[in-house]
Scaffold this motif. Structure first.
Motif, PDB file in Angstrom:
ATOM      1  N   PHE A  37       0.841  -1.187   0.000  1.00 28.98           N
ATOM      2  CA  PHE A  37       0.000   0.000   0.000  1.00 28.98           C
ATOM      3  C   PHE A  37       0.877   1.238   0.000  1.00 28.98           C
ATOM      4  O   PHE A  37       2.066   1.172   0.298  1.00 28.98           O
ATOM      5  N   GLU A  38       0.243   2.360  -0.359  1.00 28.17           N
ATOM      6  CA  GLU A  38       0.914   3.653  -0.416  1.00 28.17           C
ATOM      7  C   GLU A  38       0.280   4.602   0.589  1.00 28.17           C
ATOM      8  O   GLU A  38      -0.936   4.551   0.819  1.00 28.17           O
ATOM      9  N   GLU A  39       1.086   5.451   1.149  1.00 24.43           N
ATOM     10  CA  GLU A  39       0.617   6.482   2.064  1.00 24.43           C
ATOM     11  C   GLU A  39      -0.520   7.262   1.405  1.00 24.43           C
ATOM     12  O   GLU A  39      -0.427   7.656   0.244  1.00 24.43           O
ATOM     13  N   GLY A  40      -1.623   7.406   2.115  1.00 18.59           N
ATOM     14  CA  GLY A  40      -2.779   8.139   1.599  1.00 18.59           C
ATOM     15  C   GLY A  40      -3.806   7.272   0.898  1.00 18.59           C
ATOM     16  O   GLY A  40      -4.925   7.709   0.669  1.00 18.59           O
ATOM     17  N   GLY A  41      -3.448   6.027   0.548  1.00 17.30           N
ATOM     18  CA  GLY A  41      -4.384   5.121  -0.118  1.00 17.30           C
ATOM     19  C   GLY A  41      -5.461   4.614   0.838  1.00 17.30           C
ATOM     20  O   GLY A  41      -5.370   4.781   2.058  1.00 17.30           O
ATOM     21  N   ARG A  42      -6.476   3.988   0.270  1.00 12.51           N
ATOM     22  CA  ARG A  42      -7.595   3.454   1.059  1.00 12.51           C
ATOM     23  C   ARG A  42      -7.157   2.214   1.846  1.00 12.51           C
ATOM     24  O   ARG A  42      -6.702   1.230   1.277  1.00 12.51           O
ATOM     25  N   ALA A  43      -7.347   2.265   3.154  1.00  8.61           N
ATOM     26  CA  ALA A  43      -6.956   1.163   4.049  1.00  8.61           C
ATOM     27  C   ALA A  43      -8.152   0.235   4.220  1.00  8.61           C
ATOM     28  O   ALA A  43      -8.946   0.392   5.145  1.00  8.61           O
ATOM     29  N   ASP A  44      -8.257  -0.750   3.343  1.00 12.35           N
ATOM     30  CA  ASP A  44      -9.421  -1.634   3.354  1.00 12.35           C
ATOM     31  C   ASP A  44      -9.068  -3.071   3.707  1.00 12.35           C
ATOM     32  O   ASP A  44      -9.903  -3.960   3.600  1.00 12.35           O
ATOM     33  N   ARG A  45      -7.833  -3.299   4.150  1.00 11.21           N
ATOM     34  CA  ARG A  45      -7.405  -4.640   4.563  1.00 11.21           C
ATOM     35  C   ARG A  45      -6.206  -4.505   5.480  1.00 11.21           C
ATOM     36  O   ARG A  45      -5.623  -3.443   5.596  1.00 11.21           O
ATOM     37  N   ASP A  57       7.403   2.555   5.307  1.00 12.51           N
ATOM     38  CA  ASP A  57       8.145   3.752   4.936  1.00 12.51           C
ATOM     39  C   ASP A  57       7.244   4.973   4.920  1.00 12.51           C
ATOM     40  O   ASP A  57       6.026   4.871   4.903  1.00 12.51           O
ATOM     41  N   MET A  58       7.903   6.122   4.944  1.00 11.58           N
ATOM     42  CA  MET A  58       7.204   7.403   5.001  1.00 11.58           C
ATOM     43  C   MET A  58       7.816   8.328   3.963  1.00 11.58           C
ATOM     44  O   MET A  58       9.039   8.419   3.857  1.00 11.58           O
ATOM     45  N   ARG A  59       6.937   8.993   3.195  1.00 10.44           N
ATOM     46  CA  ARG A  59       7.423   9.966   2.222  1.00 10.44           C
ATOM     47  C   ARG A  59       8.041  11.147   2.943  1.00 10.44           C
ATOM     48  O   ARG A  59       7.493  11.637   3.927  1.00 10.44           O
ATOM     49  N   VAL A  60       9.165  11.590   2.432  1.00 10.87           N
ATOM     50  CA  VAL A  60       9.846  12.769   2.956  1.00 10.87           C
ATOM     51  C   VAL A  60      10.084  13.691   1.761  1.00 10.87           C
ATOM     52  O   VAL A  60      10.783  13.302   0.820  1.00 10.87           O
ATOM     53  N   PRO A  61       9.487  14.895   1.753  1.00  7.68           N
ATOM     54  CA  PRO A  61       9.625  15.786   0.602  1.00  7.68           C
ATOM     55  C   PRO A  61      11.092  16.022   0.236  1.00  7.68           C
ATOM     56  O   PRO A  61      11.936  16.273   1.100  1.00  7.68           O
ATOM     57  N   GLY A  62      11.390  15.897  -1.055  1.00  8.25           N
ATOM     58  CA  GLY A  62      12.734  16.137  -1.547  1.00  8.25           C
ATOM     59  C   GLY A  62      13.717  15.014  -1.316  1.00  8.25           C
ATOM     60  O   GLY A  62      14.885  15.128  -1.647  1.00  8.25           O
ATOM     61  N   ARG A  63      13.265  13.908  -0.738  1.00  9.35           N
ATOM     62  CA  ARG A  63      14.145  12.762  -0.466  1.00  9.35           C
ATOM     63  C   ARG A  63      13.401  11.486  -0.795  1.00  9.35           C
ATOM     64  O   ARG A  63      12.197  11.490  -0.977  1.00  9.35           O
ATOM     65  N   ASN A  74       4.589 -12.854  12.295  1.00  9.96           N
ATOM     66  CA  ASN A  74       3.609 -12.689  13.368  1.00  9.96           C
ATOM     67  C   ASN A  74       3.267 -11.239  13.677  1.00  9.96           C
ATOM     68  O   ASN A  74       2.497 -10.976  14.593  1.00  9.96           O
ATOM     69  N   GLU A  75       3.819 -10.300  12.907  1.00 12.16           N
ATOM     70  CA  GLU A  75       3.512  -8.892  13.155  1.00 12.16           C
ATOM     71  C   GLU A  75       2.385  -8.410  12.245  1.00 12.16           C
ATOM     72  O   GLU A  75       2.186  -8.913  11.146  1.00 12.16           O
ATOM     73  N   LEU A  76       1.686  -7.402  12.735  1.00 11.88           N
ATOM     74  CA  LEU A  76       0.578  -6.770  12.022  1.00 11.88           C
ATOM     75  C   LEU A  76       1.109  -5.794  10.985  1.00 11.88           C
ATOM     76  O   LEU A  76       1.947  -4.952  11.310  1.00 11.88           O
ATOM     77  N   ILE A  77       0.618  -5.921   9.761  1.00 11.58           N
ATOM     78  CA  ILE A  77       0.873  -4.915   8.731  1.00 11.58           C
ATOM     79  C   ILE A  77      -0.399  -4.098   8.605  1.00 11.58           C
ATOM     80  O   ILE A  77      -1.430  -4.600   8.158  1.00 11.58           O
ATOM     81  N   GLY A  78      -0.312  -2.854   9.014  1.00 15.60           N
ATOM     82  CA  GLY A  78      -1.435  -1.943   8.850  1.00 15.60           C
ATOM     83  C   GLY A  78      -2.280  -1.788  10.088  1.00 15.60           C
ATOM     84  O   GLY A  78      -2.676  -2.765  10.698  1.00 15.60           O
ATOM     85  N   TRP A  79      -2.520  -0.541  10.452  1.00 14.93           N
ATOM     86  CA  TRP A  79      -3.442  -0.214  11.538  1.00 14.93           C
ATOM     87  C   TRP A  79      -4.463   0.820  11.085  1.00 14.93           C
ATOM     88  O   TRP A  79      -5.492   0.991  11.724  1.00 14.93           O
ATOM     89  N   SER A  80      -4.198   1.486   9.976  1.00 17.16           N
ATOM     90  CA  SER A  80      -5.067   2.574   9.507  1.00 17.16           C
ATOM     91  C   SER A  80      -6.470   2.101   9.171  1.00 17.16           C
ATOM     92  O   SER A  80      -7.409   2.901   9.161  1.00 17.16           O
ATOM     93  N   TRP A  81      -6.639   0.822   8.906  1.00 16.96           N
ATOM     94  CA  TRP A  81      -7.938   0.249   8.558  1.00 16.96           C
ATOM     95  C   TRP A  81      -8.953   0.387   9.694  1.00 16.96           C
ATOM     96  O   TRP A  81     -10.150   0.392   9.463  1.00 16.96           O
ATOM     97  N   GLY A  91       3.617   3.830   3.910  1.00 12.08           N
ATOM     98  CA  GLY A  91       3.637   2.887   2.795  1.00 12.08           C
ATOM     99  C   GLY A  91       4.254   1.591   3.279  1.00 12.08           C
ATOM    100  O   GLY A  91       4.862   1.542   4.360  1.00 12.08           O
ATOM    101  N   ALA A  92       4.102   0.525   2.495  1.00  9.04           N
ATOM    102  CA  ALA A  92       4.671  -0.773   2.879  1.00  9.04           C
ATOM    103  C   ALA A  92       5.154  -1.514   1.648  1.00  9.04           C
ATOM    104  O   ALA A  92       4.481  -1.518   0.614  1.00  9.04           O
ATOM    105  N   GLU A  93       6.325  -2.143   1.765  1.00 11.51           N
ATOM    106  CA  GLU A  93       6.914  -2.908   0.665  1.00 11.51           C
ATOM    107  C   GLU A  93       7.529  -4.196   1.184  1.00 11.51           C
ATOM    108  O   GLU A  93       8.241  -4.192   2.199  1.00 11.51           O
ATOM    109  N   ALA A  94       7.263  -5.281   0.478  1.00 14.26           N
ATOM    110  CA  ALA A  94       7.855  -6.578   0.822  1.00 14.26           C
ATOM    111  C   ALA A  94       9.349  -6.533   0.512  1.00 14.26           C
ATOM    112  O   ALA A  94       9.738  -6.231  -0.610  1.00 14.26           O
TER     113      ALA A  94
END
Length: 154
Positions: A37-45, A57-63, A74-81, A91-94
């Protein structure tokens, strides 16, 4: 339940609630390099990692995006849902091939609304994960961008 902030689902939820959630789990896999997923996208799962690792990861302007934390089995990916407006805050990347349990967020939110005890358990578990991730993000950003780092000995 007094579980640590980084509690896995196995540690963070009573067995009865964990079993109810697992009835709705779907096994999925992601190749290395997949953006979940990408920062700002719909958290539906959300996901629980079975094998592999995922960078948050987190977007940082200019970097390029700053890696905040690496998640492992065993860790949770995503809490924004769980929290309105249900948009990803990171954002998250494998970073390796990943196998995970995937959950449909609207279904789980509905279950939590219908069963206040389940809802309280899930909220406590996810809230603990959220608190840990916010501390990690702060520390990581200070380490990357502050003149003297965070000063933490982590």
């Amino acid at each position: 339940m007094n579980a640590p902030a980084t509690a896995t689902m196995l540690q963070g939820l009573p067995a009865e609630h964990r079993q109810r959630l697992m009835r709705f789990a779907r096994e999925v896999s992601f190749p290395q390099g997949t953006r979940l997923f990408e920062e700002g996208g719909r958290a539906d799962r959300f996901w629980i990692i079975r094998t592999g690792s995922v960078d948050l990861d987190m977007r940082v302007p200019g970097r390029r995006a700053a890696v905040i934390e690496t998640l492992r089995p065993n860790e949770l990916i995503g809490w924004s849902w769980l929290f309105a407006p249900h948009a990803w805050h990171l954002g998250a990347e494998a970073t390796s091939p990943v196998r995970a349990y995937e959950f449909d967020a609207p279904t789980i939110r509905s279950m939590c609304q219908d069963d206040p005890a389940l809802g309280a358990s899930v909220a406590q578990w996810v809230g603990g994960v959220l608190a840990h991730r916010l501390r990690s993000a702060r520390t990581r950003l200070l380490d990357l961008y502050a003149p003297y780092g965070s000063g933490s000995l982590l």
